[in-house]
Write a protein that holds these residues in place. Structure first.
Motif, short mmCIF file in Angstrom:
data_model
loop_
_atom_site.label_atom_id
_atom_site.label_comp_id
_atom_site.label_asym_id
_atom_site.label_seq_id
_atom_site.Cartn_x
_atom_site.Cartn_y
_atom_site.Cartn_z
N PHE A 1 1.26 12.53 2.89
CA PHE A 1 1.98 11.30 2.59
C PHE A 1 2.89 10.91 3.75
O PHE A 1 2.94 9.73 4.14
N MET A 2 3.58 11.87 4.34
CA MET A 2 4.48 11.56 5.46
C MET A 2 3.69 11.11 6.69
O MET A 2 4.12 10.21 7.40
N MET A 3 2.54 11.73 6.95
CA MET A 3 1.75 11.32 8.11
C MET A 3 1.19 9.91 7.92
O MET A 3 1.12 9.13 8.86
N ASN A 4 0.79 9.57 6.70
CA ASN A 4 0.33 8.20 6.44
C ASN A 4 1.44 7.21 6.70
O ASN A 4 1.22 6.13 7.24
N LYS A 5 2.66 7.57 6.31
CA LYS A 5 3.79 6.69 6.51
C LYS A 5 4.16 6.58 7.99
O LYS A 5 4.43 5.49 8.49
N ILE A 6 4.14 7.70 8.71
CA ILE A 6 4.56 7.70 10.12
C ILE A 6 3.53 7.01 10.99
O ILE A 6 3.87 6.17 11.83
N ILE B 1 0.83 -1.20 0.00
CA ILE B 1 0.00 0.00 0.00
C ILE B 1 0.87 1.25 0.00
O ILE B 1 0.59 2.21 -0.72
N LEU B 2 1.95 1.25 0.77
CA LEU B 2 2.84 2.39 0.81
C LEU B 2 3.49 2.63 -0.56
O LEU B 2 3.61 3.77 -1.00
N ALA B 3 3.89 1.58 -1.24
CA ALA B 3 4.48 1.72 -2.57
C ALA B 3 3.44 2.27 -3.56
O ALA B 3 3.76 3.14 -4.38
N PHE B 4 2.21 1.78 -3.47
CA PHE B 4 1.13 2.27 -4.34
C PHE B 4 0.88 3.75 -4.09
O PHE B 4 0.79 4.55 -5.04
N GLU B 5 0.79 4.15 -2.82
CA GLU B 5 0.58 5.56 -2.50
C GLU B 5 1.76 6.41 -2.92
O GLU B 5 1.59 7.54 -3.36
N ALA B 6 2.98 5.89 -2.78
CA ALA B 6 4.16 6.66 -3.17
C ALA B 6 4.14 6.97 -4.66
O ALA B 6 4.50 8.07 -5.07
N ILE B 7 3.70 6.03 -5.46
CA ILE B 7 3.59 6.27 -6.90
C ILE B 7 2.55 7.36 -7.17
O ILE B 7 2.78 8.29 -7.95
#
Length: 177
Positions: free
Chosen positions: A57-62, A7-13
């Motif tokens: 994006f950073m908050m989703n990751k953190i 999911i993180l890779a998909f969102e990063a794209i």
């Protein structure tokens, strides 16, 4: 790879495509197609939206809210809905071509197409993350929604300018918290 990494890779794209669109449009504005008349609130608003996208994006990751994703519908809601709104916002805030465009008039004409998705995202975020209505983030979100709604209803340049500055300041302050 785990589900969270996919999911993180998909969102990063998705977020990478959105950010690259902003950077390309800024490049066109600066180098190639100088607009007929620039407008400082346009720059402030686009910088605030740029910071919001990076912040989200950073908050989703953190905070790793991916544990809420259990099926396809929640995947669409949590992983695709925010980038979809941001993509819509970015494609609406920039004109197709910058030659002979008065950015002040352009922004005032199409501001509803930017404000509505921003308000939807802020409401989405308030329901998702805010603990209570007295949470500082919730209060700032409500103030931004009220200013945004007043800009789209009353169509005054000074309201747009105040909204742009407040939105940028809130992104800077909450980016450092």
């Amino acid at each position: 790879m785990s589900k969270d990494e996919y999911i993180l890779a998909f969102e990063a794209i998705l977020y990478g495509l959105i950010i690259s669109r902003i950077l390309v449009k800024w490049n066109y504005m600066i180098q190639d197609d100088k607009p007929k008349k620039g407008y400082w609130a346009f720059w402030v608003l686009t910088i605030a939206i740029f910071l919001l996208i990076i912040y989200v994006f950073m908050m989703n990751k953190i905070f790793n809210h991916y544990d809420k994703i259990v099926d396809a519908s929640t995947f669409l809601f949590y992983a695709v809905f925010p980038p979809g709104l941001f993509t819509f916002i970015v494609y609406q805030i920039f004109p197709r071509e910058f030659k002979n465009v008065d950015l002040r008039e352009y922004l005032m004409t199409y501001i509803n197409r930017v404000i509505l998705p921003l308000n939807i995202y802020i409401i989405f975020t308030l329901f998702q993350f805010a603990g209570s209505i007295t949470d500082p983030g919730a209060i700032v979100g409500i103030v931004i929604i009220l200013f945004a709604t007043s800009v789209s209803v009353f169509k005054r340049y000074w309201l747009l300018e105040v909204y742009s500055v407040l939105f940028l300041l809130s992104m800077i302050v909450f980016g450092y918290m």
